[in-house]
Write a protein that holds these residues in place. Structure first.
Motif, short mmCIF file in Angstrom:
data_model
loop_
_atom_site.label_atom_id
_atom_site.label_comp_id
_atom_site.label_asym_id
_atom_site.label_seq_id
_atom_site.Cartn_x
_atom_site.Cartn_y
_atom_site.Cartn_z
N LEU A 51 0.82 -1.21 0.00
CA LEU A 51 0.00 0.00 0.00
C LEU A 51 0.86 1.26 0.00
O LEU A 51 0.45 2.29 -0.56
CB LEU A 51 -0.92 0.01 1.23
N TYR A 52 2.03 1.18 0.61
CA TYR A 52 2.86 2.38 0.76
C TYR A 52 3.83 2.57 -0.40
O TYR A 52 3.85 3.64 -1.03
CB TYR A 52 3.63 2.30 2.08
N LEU A 53 4.62 1.57 -0.70
CA LEU A 53 5.67 1.72 -1.71
C LEU A 53 5.13 1.65 -3.13
O LEU A 53 5.68 2.30 -4.03
CB LEU A 53 6.76 0.67 -1.51
N GLY A 54 4.08 0.88 -3.36
CA GLY A 54 3.52 0.75 -4.70
C GLY A 54 3.14 2.08 -5.33
O GLY A 54 3.67 2.46 -6.39
N PRO A 55 2.25 2.86 -4.70
CA PRO A 55 1.90 4.17 -5.25
C PRO A 55 3.09 5.14 -5.30
O PRO A 55 3.19 5.96 -6.22
CB PRO A 55 0.83 4.69 -4.27
N GLY A 56 3.99 5.03 -4.32
CA GLY A 56 5.16 5.91 -4.29
C GLY A 56 6.06 5.70 -5.50
O GLY A 56 6.63 6.66 -6.03
N ILE A 57 6.17 4.45 -5.96
CA ILE A 57 6.98 4.16 -7.15
C ILE A 57 6.41 4.87 -8.37
O ILE A 57 7.14 5.44 -9.18
CB ILE A 57 7.05 2.63 -7.38
N VAL A 58 5.08 4.86 -8.51
CA VAL A 58 4.43 5.49 -9.67
C VAL A 58 4.62 7.01 -9.64
O VAL A 58 4.96 7.63 -10.64
CB VAL A 58 2.93 5.14 -9.72
N VAL A 59 4.39 7.62 -8.46
CA VAL A 59 4.44 9.09 -8.35
C VAL A 59 5.85 9.63 -8.52
O VAL A 59 6.07 10.63 -9.21
CB VAL A 59 3.85 9.54 -6.99
N TYR A 60 6.83 8.97 -7.90
CA TYR A 60 8.19 9.53 -7.86
C TYR A 60 9.15 8.92 -8.87
O TYR A 60 10.22 9.48 -9.10
CB TYR A 60 8.78 9.36 -6.45
N MET A 61 8.78 7.79 -9.50
CA MET A 61 9.73 7.13 -10.38
C MET A 61 9.26 7.03 -11.83
O MET A 61 9.88 6.34 -12.63
CB MET A 61 10.05 5.72 -9.83
N THR A 62 8.18 7.71 -12.15
CA THR A 62 7.75 7.79 -13.54
C THR A 62 7.70 9.27 -13.94
O THR A 62 7.48 10.13 -13.08
CB THR A 62 6.37 7.15 -13.75
N PRO A 63 7.89 9.60 -15.21
CA PRO A 63 7.88 11.00 -15.64
C PRO A 63 6.57 11.70 -15.29
O PRO A 63 5.49 11.12 -15.43
CB PRO A 63 8.06 10.90 -17.17
N GLY A 64 6.69 12.95 -14.81
CA GLY A 64 5.50 13.71 -14.42
C GLY A 64 4.51 13.89 -15.55
O GLY A 64 3.30 13.99 -15.32
N SER A 65 5.01 13.92 -16.79
CA SER A 65 4.13 14.13 -17.94
C SER A 65 3.29 12.90 -18.27
O SER A 65 2.34 12.98 -19.03
CB SER A 65 4.96 14.51 -19.17
N SER A 66 3.65 11.75 -17.67
CA SER A 66 2.96 10.51 -18.01
C SER A 66 1.71 10.25 -17.18
O SER A 66 0.98 9.31 -17.47
CB SER A 66 3.92 9.32 -17.85
N HIS A 67 1.48 11.09 -16.14
CA HIS A 67 0.26 10.90 -15.35
C HIS A 67 -0.36 12.25 -15.00
O HIS A 67 0.31 13.27 -14.91
CB HIS A 67 0.53 10.07 -14.09
N THR A 68 -1.66 12.22 -14.79
CA THR A 68 -2.43 13.43 -14.54
C THR A 68 -2.35 13.84 -13.07
O THR A 68 -2.04 13.00 -12.21
CB THR A 68 -3.90 13.22 -14.92
N PRO A 69 -2.68 15.12 -12.76
CA PRO A 69 -2.73 15.54 -11.36
C PRO A 69 -3.72 14.70 -10.54
O PRO A 69 -3.46 14.40 -9.38
CB PRO A 69 -3.19 17.00 -11.46
N ALA A 70 -4.83 14.32 -11.16
CA ALA A 70 -5.83 13.51 -10.45
C ALA A 70 -5.25 12.15 -10.06
O ALA A 70 -5.51 11.64 -8.96
CB ALA A 70 -7.07 13.32 -11.32
N LEU A 71 -4.44 11.56 -10.95
CA LEU A 71 -3.80 10.28 -10.63
C LEU A 71 -2.79 10.44 -9.50
O LEU A 71 -2.75 9.62 -8.58
CB LEU A 71 -3.11 9.73 -11.88
N ASP A 72 -1.99 11.52 -9.56
CA ASP A 72 -1.03 11.79 -8.49
C ASP A 72 -1.73 11.95 -7.14
O ASP A 72 -1.28 11.42 -6.12
CB ASP A 72 -0.22 13.05 -8.80
N GLN A 73 -2.83 12.70 -7.14
CA GLN A 73 -3.58 12.91 -5.91
C GLN A 73 -4.16 11.61 -5.39
O GLN A 73 -4.09 11.31 -4.18
CB GLN A 73 -4.70 13.92 -6.15
N GLY A 74 -4.73 10.81 -6.29
CA GLY A 74 -5.32 9.55 -5.89
C GLY A 74 -4.29 8.60 -5.30
O GLY A 74 -4.54 7.95 -4.27
#
Length: 312
Positions: free
Chosen positions: A250-273
């Motif tokens: 629950l903790y590291l999974g979302p963190g990998i997406v937010v911090y280890m993928t390019p910011g342009s590849s996901h929306t603000p709504a996805l980052d917030q979620g």
């Protein structure tokens, strides 16, 4: 427009969680409920571990440190959001934003490190039980706690100072409910691609390497558990490990997406979620996951409640 005219030019505007959501008040009240559950659960768990001598073991000491981190972690964002909503304002000062970012990054990094040390604790307890008290002595436990808190704080200090030095162009509207680094970087009028690469490398150290170490520890643990002849011992080991693995996912999974993928590849709504998982849900679920599946914690809670009822 009138509200923005009353905001200092140095202030940021926090748009909140899912700003286009029609029932914003309901969402804030729901988050407040999550915060109160997290506050209560982690406080009770920390109190029980401190009070009951049977819980004065390395595993529960590290668990108490996790509860303290979660208490501060969720408190670094939710109260400000609730206060802003109650007062009908969305601003946060430049210094306030920097302080909030520092605490979020610091506590987030500390939790990544601590979860890794906790998996090592389980590895030693299950794979090398005869040497457990020697390896995981009180001095080592204290060093683990200090390393987790200090490592998170030092990394956060550098990241916060560097992130906040970028000039902001246009409206200082942060499309988030707190000052998270990726959301701030999107406001910069300078090219941040080089720094995003630095963030990626730091994320490898604080997220990916811990994640791989945890997986490696649990592969060894599961191989050892499969060799156990006692069903009771096997079930106890699996219950403890599954609780920790649930928290890690629950903790590291979302963190990998937010911090280890390019910011342009996901929306603000996805980052917030995704950030909801590691800033709100994980601090709330940690004490529940560890308590409900742990007979020693439940037993300690029953003893405290029994004493209270007898005293009355």
């Amino acid at each position: 427009m009138a509200k923005r005219n009353n905001i200092s030019t140095t202030d940021f505007i926090l748009l909140g969680l899912f700003p286009e959501f029609q029932y914003a008040s309901l969402l804030v009240y729901l988050i407040l409920l999550v915060y109160l559950i997290a506050l209560t659960g982690n406080s009770i768990l920390t109190f029980l571990i401190w009070l009951d001598v049977h819980l004065h073991t390395p595993m529960y000491f590290l668990l108490s440190q996790l509860s303290l981190i979660d208490l501060f972690y969720i408190s670094s964002s939710v109260p400000k959001m609730v206060i802003n909503h109650s007062l009908g304002k969305h601003s946060i000062s430049f210094i306030g934003c920097g302080i909030q970012m520092f605490f979020c990054l610091s506590l987030g990094g500390a939790e990544c490190l601590l979860l890794t040390f906790m998996s090592y604790d389980r590895f030693v307890a299950i794979c090398n039980p005869l040497q457990y008290t020697v390896i995981m002595n009180s001095k080592v436990c204290l060093l683990i706690a200090v390393a987790s808190w200090t490592g998170g704080a030092l990394n956060s200090l550098i990241q916060t100072i560097y992130t906040m030095h970028f000039p902001i162009c246009g409206l200082k509207e942060i499309n988030h409910f707190f000052c998270e680094m990726p959301a701030i970087l999107k406001l910069s009028c300078e090219d941040t691609s080089d720094y995003e690469m630095v963030v990626f490398v730091v994320s490898i150290i604080f997220i990916l390497i811990p994640f791989n170490l945890i997986i490696a520890s649990y592969i060894q643990i599961f191989l050892t558990v499969l060799k156990m002849k006692s069903p009771e011992g096997r079930n106890k080991a699996l219950a403890t490990c599954s609780s920790h693995l649930t928290v890690v996912s629950l903790y590291l999974g979302p963190g990998i997406v937010v911090y280890m993928t390019p910011g342009s590849s996901h929306t603000p709504a996805l980052d917030q979620g995704l950030s909801v998982f590691y800033t709100l849900l994980t601090p709330m679920l940690n004490p529940i996951i560890y308590s409900l599946r742990n007979k020693e914690v439940v037993g300690a809670l029953r003893k405290v409640l029994r004493k209270k009822l007898v005293s009355k």
